[in-house]
Scaffold this motif. Sequence first.
Motif, PDB file in Angstrom:
ATOM      1  N   TYR A 176       0.871  -1.180   0.000  1.00  0.00           N
ATOM      2  CA  TYR A 176       0.000   0.000   0.000  1.00  0.00           C
ATOM      3  C   TYR A 176       0.903   1.223   0.000  1.00  0.00           C
ATOM      4  CZ  TYR A 176      -3.532   3.276   1.919  1.00  0.00           C
ATOM      5  OH  TYR A 176      -4.388   4.337   2.128  1.00  0.00           O
ATOM      6  N   THR A 229     -12.471  -1.150   1.713  1.00  0.00           N
ATOM      7  CA  THR A 229     -12.202   0.130   1.050  1.00  0.00           C
ATOM      8  C   THR A 229     -12.377   0.038  -0.476  1.00  0.00           C
ATOM      9  OG1 THR A 229      -9.840  -0.349   0.987  1.00  0.00           O
ATOM     10  CG2 THR A 229     -10.622   0.968   2.828  1.00  0.00           C
ATOM     11  N   LEU A 235     -19.516   3.199   3.716  1.00  0.00           N
ATOM     12  CA  LEU A 235     -18.917   4.480   4.109  1.00  0.00           C
ATOM     13  C   LEU A 235     -17.405   4.440   3.862  1.00  0.00           C
ATOM     14  CD1 LEU A 235     -19.040   7.251   5.433  1.00  0.00           C
ATOM     15  CD2 LEU A 235     -18.988   6.137   7.677  1.00  0.00           C
ATOM     16  N   ALA A 236     -16.781   3.365   4.320  1.00  0.00           N
ATOM     17  CA  ALA A 236     -15.321   3.248   4.164  1.00  0.00           C
ATOM     18  C   ALA A 236     -14.916   3.293   2.683  1.00  0.00           C
ATOM     19  CB  ALA A 236     -14.836   1.958   4.805  1.00  0.00           C
ATOM     20  N   VAL A 239     -14.561   6.856   1.032  1.00  0.00           N
ATOM     21  CA  VAL A 239     -13.500   7.793   1.395  1.00  0.00           C
ATOM     22  C   VAL A 239     -12.601   7.951   0.164  1.00  0.00           C
ATOM     23  CG1 VAL A 239     -11.485   8.159   2.881  1.00  0.00           C
ATOM     24  CG2 VAL A 239     -13.558   7.095   3.827  1.00  0.00           C
ATOM     25  N   TYR A 274      -4.145   0.828  -4.807  1.00  0.00           N
ATOM     26  CA  TYR A 274      -4.327  -0.262  -3.833  1.00  0.00           C
ATOM     27  C   TYR A 274      -5.793  -0.722  -3.818  1.00  0.00           C
ATOM     28  CZ  TYR A 274      -5.036  -2.501   0.721  1.00  0.00           C
ATOM     29  OH  TYR A 274      -5.412  -3.371   1.726  1.00  0.00           O
ATOM     30  N   LYS A 275      -6.701   0.262  -3.736  1.00  0.00           N
ATOM     31  CA  LYS A 275      -8.125  -0.094  -3.656  1.00  0.00           C
ATOM     32  C   LYS A 275      -8.567  -0.811  -4.931  1.00  0.00           C
ATOM     33  CE  LYS A 275      -9.041   3.763  -0.535  1.00  0.00           C
ATOM     34  NZ  LYS A 275      -9.746   5.036  -0.328  1.00  0.00           N
ATOM     35  N   TYR A 304     -12.897  -9.935   3.947  1.00  0.00           N
ATOM     36  CA  TYR A 304     -12.432  -8.700   4.596  1.00  0.00           C
ATOM     37  C   TYR A 304     -12.328  -9.021   6.077  1.00  0.00           C
ATOM     38  CZ  TYR A 304     -12.802  -4.220   6.973  1.00  0.00           C
ATOM     39  OH  TYR A 304     -12.585  -3.160   7.825  1.00  0.00           O
ATOM     40  N   PHE A 314       0.504   0.019   6.778  1.00  0.00           N
ATOM     41  CA  PHE A 314       0.442   1.480   6.787  1.00  0.00           C
ATOM     42  C   PHE A 314       1.814   2.115   6.992  1.00  0.00           C
ATOM     43  CE2 PHE A 314      -3.401  -0.522   8.427  1.00  0.00           C
ATOM     44  CZ  PHE A 314      -4.259  -0.234   7.362  1.00  0.00           C
ATOM     45  N   PHE A 321      -0.985   9.899  10.571  1.00  0.00           N
ATOM     46  CA  PHE A 321      -1.991   8.880  10.245  1.00  0.00           C
ATOM     47  C   PHE A 321      -1.769   7.646  11.117  1.00  0.00           C
ATOM     48  CE2 PHE A 321      -3.312   5.003   8.142  1.00  0.00           C
ATOM     49  CZ  PHE A 321      -4.599   5.296   7.731  1.00  0.00           C
ATOM     50  N   PHE A 325      -4.794   6.563  13.375  1.00  0.00           N
ATOM     51  CA  PHE A 325      -5.641   5.555  12.710  1.00  0.00           C
ATOM     52  C   PHE A 325      -6.138   4.466  13.680  1.00  0.00           C
ATOM     53  CE2 PHE A 325      -6.093   2.042   9.405  1.00  0.00           C
ATOM     54  CZ  PHE A 325      -7.265   2.557   8.864  1.00  0.00           C
ATOM     55  N   GLN A 329     -10.133   3.898  14.486  1.00  0.00           N
ATOM     56  CA  GLN A 329     -10.855   2.667  14.139  1.00  0.00           C
ATOM     57  C   GLN A 329     -11.410   1.969  15.381  1.00  0.00           C
ATOM     58  OE1 GLN A 329     -11.794   1.752  11.245  1.00  0.00           O
ATOM     59  NE2 GLN A 329     -10.570   3.082   9.943  1.00  0.00           N
ATOM     60  N   THR A 333     -15.014   4.339  14.448  1.00  0.00           N
ATOM     61  CA  THR A 333     -15.727   3.475  13.487  1.00  0.00           C
ATOM     62  C   THR A 333     -16.062   2.122  14.103  1.00  0.00           C
ATOM     63  OG1 THR A 333     -13.819   2.297  12.565  1.00  0.00           O
ATOM     64  CG2 THR A 333     -14.312   4.447  11.619  1.00  0.00           C
ATOM     65  N   GLY A 335     -14.424  -0.386  13.737  1.00  0.00           N
ATOM     66  CA  GLY A 335     -14.084  -1.407  12.737  1.00  0.00           C
ATOM     67  C   GLY A 335     -12.783  -2.126  13.070  1.00  0.00           C
TER      68      GLY A 335
HETATM   69 MG1  PMR Z   1     -11.251   4.170   6.790  1.00  0.00          MG
HETATM   70  C1  PMR Z   1     -17.265   2.892   8.988  1.00  0.00           C
HETATM   71  C2  PMR Z   1     -16.254   3.122   8.876  1.00  0.00           C
HETATM   72  C3  PMR Z   1     -14.885   2.812   8.394  1.00  0.00           C
HETATM   73  C4  PMR Z   1     -14.240   1.615   8.326  1.00  0.00           C
HETATM   74  C5  PMR Z   1     -14.747   0.262   8.731  1.00  0.00           C
HETATM   75  C6  PMR Z   1     -12.965   1.870   7.760  1.00  0.00           C
HETATM   76  C7  PMR Z   1     -12.018   0.896   7.485  1.00  0.00           C
HETATM   77  N1  PMR Z   1     -12.844   3.230   7.514  1.00  0.00           N
HETATM   78  C8  PMR Z   1     -14.024   3.841   7.904  1.00  0.00           C
HETATM   79  C9  PMR Z   1     -14.339   5.176   7.812  1.00  0.00           C
HETATM   80  C10 PMR Z   1     -13.447   6.192   7.469  1.00  0.00           C
HETATM   81  N2  PMR Z   1     -12.166   6.019   7.072  1.00  0.00           N
HETATM   82  C11 PMR Z   1     -13.746   7.624   7.479  1.00  0.00           C
HETATM   83  C12 PMR Z   1     -15.073   8.228   7.872  1.00  0.00           C
HETATM   84  C13 PMR Z   1     -12.608   8.260   7.084  1.00  0.00           C
HETATM   85  C14 PMR Z   1     -12.403   9.771   6.895  1.00  0.00           C
HETATM   86  C15 PMR Z   1     -11.877  10.374   8.130  1.00  0.00           C
HETATM   87  C16 PMR Z   1     -11.606   7.258   6.818  1.00  0.00           C
HETATM   88  C17 PMR Z   1     -10.315   7.522   6.403  1.00  0.00           C
HETATM   89  C18 PMR Z   1      -9.396   6.522   6.063  1.00  0.00           C
HETATM   90  C19 PMR Z   1      -8.087   6.705   5.525  1.00  0.00           C
HETATM   91  C20 PMR Z   1      -7.388   7.991   5.225  1.00  0.00           C
HETATM   92  N3  PMR Z   1      -9.656   5.153   6.195  1.00  0.00           N
HETATM   93  C21 PMR Z   1      -8.577   4.528   5.736  1.00  0.00           C
HETATM   94  C22 PMR Z   1      -7.629   5.421   5.317  1.00  0.00           C
HETATM   95  C23 PMR Z   1      -6.515   4.699   4.834  1.00  0.00           C
HETATM   96  O1  PMR Z   1      -5.450   5.103   4.368  1.00  0.00           O
HETATM   97  C24 PMR Z   1      -6.843   3.211   4.910  1.00  0.00           C
HETATM   98  C25 PMR Z   1      -6.985   2.713   3.526  1.00  0.00           C
HETATM   99  O2  PMR Z   1      -7.846   3.093   2.779  1.00  0.00           O
HETATM  100  O3  PMR Z   1      -6.130   1.777   3.175  1.00  0.00           O
HETATM  101  C26 PMR Z   1      -6.300   1.321   1.852  1.00  0.00           C
HETATM  102  C27 PMR Z   1      -8.207   3.199   5.591  1.00  0.00           C
HETATM  103  C28 PMR Z   1      -9.025   2.164   6.019  1.00  0.00           C
HETATM  104  N4  PMR Z   1     -10.268   2.360   6.557  1.00  0.00           N
HETATM  105  C29 PMR Z   1     -10.806   1.151   6.904  1.00  0.00           C
HETATM  106  C30 PMR Z   1      -9.861   0.143   6.586  1.00  0.00           C
HETATM  107  C31 PMR Z   1     -10.074  -1.332   6.794  1.00  0.00           C
HETATM  108  C32 PMR Z   1      -8.782   0.764   6.044  1.00  0.00           C
HETATM  109  C33 PMR Z   1      -7.552   0.009   5.581  1.00  0.00           C
HETATM  110  C34 PMR Z   1      -7.982  -0.736   4.339  1.00  0.00           C
HETATM  111  C35 PMR Z   1      -7.104  -1.822   3.886  1.00  0.00           C
HETATM  112  O4  PMR Z   1      -6.085  -2.067   4.510  1.00  0.00           O
HETATM  113  O5  PMR Z   1      -7.441  -2.472   2.913  1.00  0.00           O
END
Ligand code: PMR
Length: 355
Positions: A176, A229, A235-236, A239, A274-275, A304, A314, A321, A325, A329, A333, A335
């Motif tokens: 990533y 993601t 929601l996730a 983003v 990555y996504k 997942y 990360f 971050f 992070f 989480q 969230t 999560g």
């Molecule tokens: Mg996310 C319901 C909410 C939720 C969940 C389960 C995740 C999981 N994330 C959620 C919400 C949000 N994220 C929201 C509201 C935000 C804005 C503040 C947010 C932001 C965010 C970032 C900047 N989230 C992230 C990032 C990453 O860099 C991570 C990513 O996208 O990696 C690819 C990530 C993640 N959020 C998750 C999960 C599981 C990730 C890691 C995803 C992965 O490893 O595949």
Amino acid sequence: MALQSACSLLPSTISIQKEGKFNASLKETNLAGSSFSNHLRADKISTLLTIKEQRRQKPRLSTGIRAQTVTATPREASPERKKTERKGTAVITGASSGLGLATAKALAETGKWHVIMACRNFLKAEKAAKSVGMSKEDYTVMHLDLASLESVKQFVDNFRRTEQPLDVLVCNAAVYQPTAKEPSFTAEGFEISVGTNHLGHFLLSRLLLDDLKKSDYPSKRMIIVGSITGNTNTLAGNVPPKANLGDLRGLASGLNGQNSSMIDGGEFDGAKAYKDSKVCNMLTMQELHRRYHEETGVTFASLYPGCIATTGLFREHIPLFRLLFPPFQKYITKGYVSEEEAGKRLAQVSLQTPF
Ligand code: PMR
Ligand code: NDP
């Protein structure tokens, strides 16, 4: 050459192209739905959740597992119906840290599995196995660099030379690069996230399918680690930057940076790459199941595991971050899941057995 291999490696994603634009709207599900976009539904890809199936058979299974594309059919004999005495053999890619290591440990601890830790850094993997207390007889480290298709072929040759059966393949490794300004490339010149996470695993899966097919184990499985993601109906998944494969024009042009290094042909964005790669991972398992389950008896699925906010995935993110992070989480969230719990989830899905 690169283009040729990209195309020949990608029957599932290329087949989506004929259905038109694909917006990565995988349904994120909690032990329930597993459908992809309507395009794919129209393509009659129907899936049932293995976990659903498992819950019918084994009501004690954890209900926390989120799965996108887990499938099962009656053709797969349940462990109750068909017992085998020998140890199973599972290959896990990227078992040198995080989820892969936790899964390797969980499998080894059953005493019923020998784990092949397929890793790019031999020493790191050995140390990691020792650090979690895995005993020597329960694992073997073998070299695999998914950022080189040559290395993937070499790994398969080496594995075959060991003359072990293959019962479970877990495609877990990933990179990533959310902060990269410029793309980097695999040995064959593909953008590194899609090249490693998707193309490397795609070739590995295609080659090892023959080996899985030969296995006489009661439950033969190929599992890939997906991600919420990549699902734009959550929601996730909303983003930015959102996953979007577009019409695959970047992929068709070689993903080598000459025209574009992104699947949809757009500007390079490491987080999106990555996504996108995770969407490809999930689609690949769904398509492999549709094409090969009947013929091979192998169940193909993606999972997942929850947000394991503390892993090395990360490592390239900005320090702020990495600091915020995990609590975000855990407490906002909700999560978050620990490496250990996620490892158990992946092990359960890989074995179709709660433990
Ligand atoms: Mg996310 C319901 C909410 C939720 C969940 C389960 C995740 C999981 N994330 C959620 C919400 C949000 N994220 C929201 C509201 C935000 C804005 C503040 C947010 C932001 C965010 C970032 C900047 N989230 C992230 C990032 C990453 O860099 C991570 C990513 O996208 O990696 C690819 C990530 C993640 N959020 C998750 C999960 C599981 C990730 C890691 C995803 C992965 O490893 O595949
Ligand atoms: P880690 O970074 O801890 O683990 C990734 C593993 O992949 C490492 O062992 C790494 O090896 C290996 N790897 C990277 N590149 C290659 C390569 N070229 N060849 C072989 N192995 C390679 O991250 P996680 O444990 O979090 O990630 C595991 C899986 O879980 C990934 O598929 C990720 O997408 C998925 N996932 C993770 C989530 C999370 O919240 N963490 C959420 C959803 C999905 P090395 O040790 O040498 O770096």
